[in-house]
Structure formats: C-alpha cells, structure tokens
Design a protein around this motif. Structure first.
Motif, PDB file in Angstrom:
ATOM      1  N   CYS A 101      33.702  39.870  40.121  1.00  0.00           N
ATOM      2  CA  CYS A 101      35.012  41.125  39.534  1.00  0.00           C
ATOM      3  C   CYS A 101      35.542  40.426  40.842  1.00  0.00           C
ATOM      4  CB  CYS A 101      34.433  42.177  39.399  1.00  0.00           C
ATOM      5  SG  CYS A 101      35.597  42.942  38.946  1.00  0.00           S
ATOM      6  N   PHE A 102      35.603  40.591  41.632  1.00  0.00           N
ATOM      7  CA  PHE A 102      36.398  40.375  42.647  1.00  0.00           C
ATOM      8  C   PHE A 102      36.939  38.717  43.419  1.00  0.00           C
ATOM      9  CE2 PHE A 102      34.909  44.276  45.276  1.00  0.00           C
ATOM     10  CZ  PHE A 102      35.502  45.310  44.006  1.00  0.00           C
ATOM     11  N   VAL A 103      36.252  38.328  43.342  1.00  0.00           N
ATOM     12  CA  VAL A 103      36.580  37.300  43.396  1.00  0.00           C
ATOM     13  C   VAL A 103      37.311  36.643  42.241  1.00  0.00           C
ATOM     14  CG1 VAL A 103      35.805  35.098  43.584  1.00  0.00           C
ATOM     15  CG2 VAL A 103      34.326  36.330  45.446  1.00  0.00           C
ATOM     16  N   SER A 104      36.993  36.790  41.419  1.00  0.00           N
ATOM     17  CA  SER A 104      38.023  36.449  39.787  1.00  0.00           C
ATOM     18  C   SER A 104      39.562  36.888  40.075  1.00  0.00           C
ATOM     19  CB  SER A 104      37.429  36.616  38.826  1.00  0.00           C
ATOM     20  OG  SER A 104      36.834  38.114  38.324  1.00  0.00           O
ATOM     21  N   LEU A 105      39.272  38.311  40.399  1.00  0.00           N
ATOM     22  CA  LEU A 105      40.297  39.069  40.538  1.00  0.00           C
ATOM     23  C   LEU A 105      41.596  38.177  41.600  1.00  0.00           C
ATOM     24  CD1 LEU A 105      39.865  42.511  40.238  1.00  0.00           C
ATOM     25  CD2 LEU A 105      41.165  41.286  38.619  1.00  0.00           C
ATOM     26  N   LEU A 106      40.857  38.134  43.071  1.00  0.00           N
ATOM     27  CA  LEU A 106      41.578  37.231  43.789  1.00  0.00           C
ATOM     28  C   LEU A 106      41.938  35.252  43.402  1.00  0.00           C
ATOM     29  CD1 LEU A 106      39.318  38.654  46.643  1.00  0.00           C
ATOM     30  CD2 LEU A 106      41.147  38.849  46.603  1.00  0.00           C
ATOM     31  N   ARG A 107      41.598  35.308  42.257  1.00  0.00           N
ATOM     32  CA  ARG A 107      41.898  34.233  42.275  1.00  0.00           C
ATOM     33  C   ARG A 107      42.916  34.104  41.712  1.00  0.00           C
ATOM     34  NH1 ARG A 107      36.072  32.676  40.396  1.00  0.00           N
ATOM     35  NH2 ARG A 107      35.199  30.889  41.592  1.00  0.00           N
ATOM     36  N   CYS A 108      43.433  35.557  40.812  1.00  0.00           N
ATOM     37  CA  CYS A 108      44.715  35.407  40.046  1.00  0.00           C
ATOM     38  C   CYS A 108      45.789  35.797  41.552  1.00  0.00           C
ATOM     39  CB  CYS A 108      44.666  36.522  39.077  1.00  0.00           C
ATOM     40  SG  CYS A 108      45.766  37.000  38.028  1.00  0.00           S
ATOM     41  N   GLU A 109      46.789  34.470  41.289  1.00  0.00           N
ATOM     42  CA  GLU A 109      47.628  35.244  42.399  1.00  0.00           C
ATOM     43  C   GLU A 109      48.974  35.746  42.209  1.00  0.00           C
ATOM     44  OE1 GLU A 109      49.889  31.642  43.505  1.00  0.00           O
ATOM     45  OE2 GLU A 109      48.240  30.415  44.162  1.00  0.00           O
TER      46      GLU A 109
END
Length: 479
Positions: free
Chosen positions: A381-389
């Motif tokens: 979840c956190f990694v996918s959110l961090l992919r979004c600039e």
C-alpha cells in the motif's frame, strides 16, 4: 381537541391557516418569525426569542430593525409578553410554543447575516493550525496541518467577544452562581450560564484556569450528556476551552468527565460530537492522560469517528488517536480492535490520508503494530502511494515505511515483491525534506543488507504461502 379526521385535515391543508394570519405581530420573533416561547427585551428595546439573542451574540451579529441596531448588552425576560402569548394560545386551543434550540436559532441567524460578514466569520485566520472559539464552523477550512495543538472546533474570535473581562480571578460567589444556574431546573438558566462561561473561557487563559474547579466540572459533567442538544453543545464547548490550559488537562480527566465525553462522541448531536472529539484531542496532549483515556474506552469511538460526516470530528479524532498511540498499551488495544485494516482502507481510498498516516506511523513503532500492518498489506500500500508523485502525505508515508523496516526478513520479502527499492531510491534523490531523505537512506540500507540467512531464504514460504509450516515453526520455537 377535535376528531382524528379533523386533525389530519388541518395538517394537510395547503392554504395559510386563518388562525395563523390572526397571530399578533408582537407575538412573533423578528428573527425567527415564530411565536416566542421565551421572549426577552434587549438594551435597545427590541424583543426577541432568547435563543435568537444568544445566537446573535455568538456570531457577533447586530440586526437593524426599524432603523435601529439591536444592542445585546443587557437581556431582560419579558414575563408579561410570555404570559400573554400562553393565554392567547390557550384561548385558541393551541399548544404553547416551545423554546427554540440554540443550534436552530444559530442557523436562522446565519441566513440573515449579510454575505460579506458571513464569509468573514466563517473564514477567520487560524492561529496554530486550528482556532480559538468553539462556535462557528468554517465554510472552506484551511489545509489541515499534520500536527496541531488546539482542536479544530476552537476558532479565533477574540475581537468579537462581547463580554469585557475586568478581573483575572473569580470569587466564590461567582463560582457558586454559575454552579447553581447550571444545576437549575430551568433550561434557560442552564443555557444562560453555559453560554456566558463559553464566552468567558474563550480567549483569556487566566479565566480558563480560574473556572476549572471541582464544582464547575461537576456541573458540566451532568450537562454534557443532557438530552437538550443546545445544553450538550455548550457544555462540551466550555470543556474544550478549559482543556486548552495545560494545568487543567489532568484535573479534567481526574474529575471523571471523560466517560460522558465518550458517550457524546458515540451518540450526541453532530456539533456536540465535534466538541467531544476536540476535548479528547486536547486532553490527550498531556502525557499523564494518555493511558487513562485509553483505559476509559475512548479508542473505539475515536476510531469510529474517523468516518464521521463532520470534518472537524474526523480531524480531531485522528489527532487524538495519534497522541494516544504514543503509549504502547493503547497501540495494543488498537490492534485488538482490528484498526489496521480500516486505517489502510482509508489511506487507499484517499480518505483523510494525511492524518491517518500519522496514526499508522505510531502503530508501526511497536512490534504488534508492525506485525499487523505487514500482514495487512501495508508495505505494498505505502509503496504504491509513494509511486504517485502527487501524493500529499509523502513524508508521513516514508516515516511509516521506515517503521515497518524494523520488521526483519518479513519486511524485506514483502518490499522485494512490490519493487520498493527502486521507489525508495527515487525518493532518496528527490525527497521533500532532509529528514525524509535520511529515512529513505536507512530503508535502503535495510533492503540491501546481506545476511548469511538471506542466501537460502525461500521467499514464498516466508511470505506466508505455507501456513502449516509457519504454524509448526512458531509452535516449536515457543516450546
């Protein structure tokens, strides 16, 4: 009384009632347009419904009638008019009018306010991320800060306070007067005392300290759970104001007022819930209160309040949880409530992600929290959110991921599966702050660190695809 058919006929009659057209104009409140149940005369000579006067005072609104602005510096009950209205109703076989609730009067007065002054009232500049009075919500609230020190139901309006405070202390007689009024059998006396206390404790720190006495707190305790919404709202608002003083926080919790606050947060009217959440947040700022508030049962209703229709209730509940979860015993309670899946779901949906990420950061600081978050898919979840600039809570997300990085091989396996290293590496180069970049560097160190046991790790087994073997291993090691 008439028959049932007659009553239905009156209820559904669409044309104006002849009787209504005959109501004397002086019986109607100039602001609400309704029959007055509790008429009062103000200093300018005008007569209004009492709750409408209180609403005007709270909103600093002075309506102009017959070319003269209303002056609310003095309020005198119009007992003769009240008696005349009741007798008129009895003669016409009508029930006497009931007092208008403060909340309803406030809505009426807001509609009468000029657009310019309404906008100014609703959009006061906050001081420290929230504000300074608990009366008026904002139409367009400012962007929420990650951490604030005052509840969002408390809005700044020191310049509009109509009561001039001339002393920094109160006498025993004054304390006795307020306490007696709050314990009165007359609702209007209770409301008068609460509204006065609400204004007196709004801006002056020394006044807030003076009014935080066992007698006043005892009176507030009974009114916070009143079945009358206006009493409930004003009592909770007074408590918010009192709780702003550091020296009052422990005193308030020890008075036994937290359980009634929790009851209001669970089932009070919407505005009272705003203040209850704000009070719990304010009280949770003191380290001595954190464990006690958790033990008294505040965590479940605060968690539920994150989905409230009120933005102020949601934000203050999230901040209350953030501070309460600085204590390990409260983290364990939250895990047992199954909070992790709910919080992760809110983050995924973008619902209050900034405040919720703060709560998750504190949960990730404990072994129990990390285990529940790793099992709940937090890393992915956190990694996918961090992919979004464009993700607004990047720094909090990095902090939560950093907390999870203490999860050992389990974290490394999940991070490898979702490609976390490349994402964190990119953030380490373009991080929004030095603190975030430093956390990214430490996460990368964990991901790149080599141990002898890493060489032959079966990642599928480690990630939980062989539950029987995992259970066997856990059982064997514990024995």
């Amino acid at each position: 009384m008439g028959s049932g058919k007659q009553r239905w006929k009156i209820s559904f009659h669409k044309s104006p009632s002849p009787l209504k057209q005959q109501i004397p104009a002086e019986f109607l409140c100039p602001l609400s347009g309704a029959l007055m149940a509790d008429p009062v005369i103000v200093a300018s000579g005008h007569t209004f419904e009492r709750s409408c006067v209180h609403a005007c005072v709270s909103l600093s609104f002075h309506p102009t009638l017959a070319g003269a602005a209303a002056d609310f510096s003095a309020i005198i009950p119009n007992l003769a008019l009240r008696s005349t209205i009741v007798n008129w109703c009895l003669r016409h076989h009508l029930d006497p009018p009931t007092p208008l609730a403060f909340y309803s009067a406030e809505k009426i007065v807001r509609q009468l306010m000029p657009p310019a002054s309404s906008v100014a009232e609703y959009n006061r500049t906050p001081s420290v991320g929230s504000s300074e009075e608990s009366v008026t919500p904002r139409l367009t609230p400012p962007p929420p800060l990650l951490l604030t020190t005052r509840p969002s139901c408390y809005s700044s309006s020191s310049s509009s306070c109509d009561i001039e405070i001339t002393s920094s202390s109160i006498s025993l007689e004054e304390e006795e007067l307020y306490s007696r009024k709050m314990k009165s059998s007359q609702i209007h006396e209770q409301e008068e005392a609460l509204i006065s206390l609400r204004k007196l404790t709004r801006t002056r720190e020394d006044t807030r300290a003076c009014f935080c006495t066992p007698r006043i707190l005892s009176s507030l305790k009974s009114l916070i759970i009143s079945r009358y919404s206006n009493l409930q709202v004003n009592a909770a608002a007074v408590l918010v104001n009192l709780s702003l003083e550091k020296q009052n926080k422990v005193k308030i919790v020890r008075s036994g007022i937290v359980p009634p606050l929790i009851d209001v947060l669970r089932g009070g009217c919407s505005e009272a819930q705003d203040h209850a959440a704000g009070a719990l947040f304010s009280l949770s700022l003191d380290d001595q209160n954190k464990t006690a508030i958790g033990v008294l049962g505040a965590l479940p209703p605060l968690l539920h309040a994150l989905r409230s229709d009120s933005e102020r209730t949601r934000h203050d509940s999230a901040l209350a949880l953030y501070h309460l979860l600085l204590v390990q015993s409260n983290r364990v309670k939250m895990i047992k409530l199954g909070a992790v899946q709910m919080l992760l779901g809110m983050v995924r949906s973008g619902h209050m992600s900034g405040r919720v990420m703060l709560v998750l950061c504190n949960l990730a600081a404990s072994a129990e929290g990390r285990a529940a978050m790793l099992d709940g898919g937090a890393v992915e979840c956190f990694v996918s959110l961090l992919r979004c600039e464009e993700f607004e809570s990047e720094e909090s997300c990095v902090a939560a991921l950093y907390g999870l990085s203490y999860g050992g091989l389990r974290f490394k396996g999940l991070a490898k599966e979702c490609g976390a290293e490349a994402v964190v590496e990119g953030l380490e180069r373009r991080g929004s702050s030095e603190q975030a970049r430093e956390k990214c560097r430490r996460i990368l160190e964990v991901l790149r660190e080599k141990h002898e046991e890493d060489e032959d790790v079966n990642w599928e087994e480690l990630l939980g695809f062989n539950d029987d073997l995992t259970k066997y291993t856990v059982t064997g090691s514990s024995s």
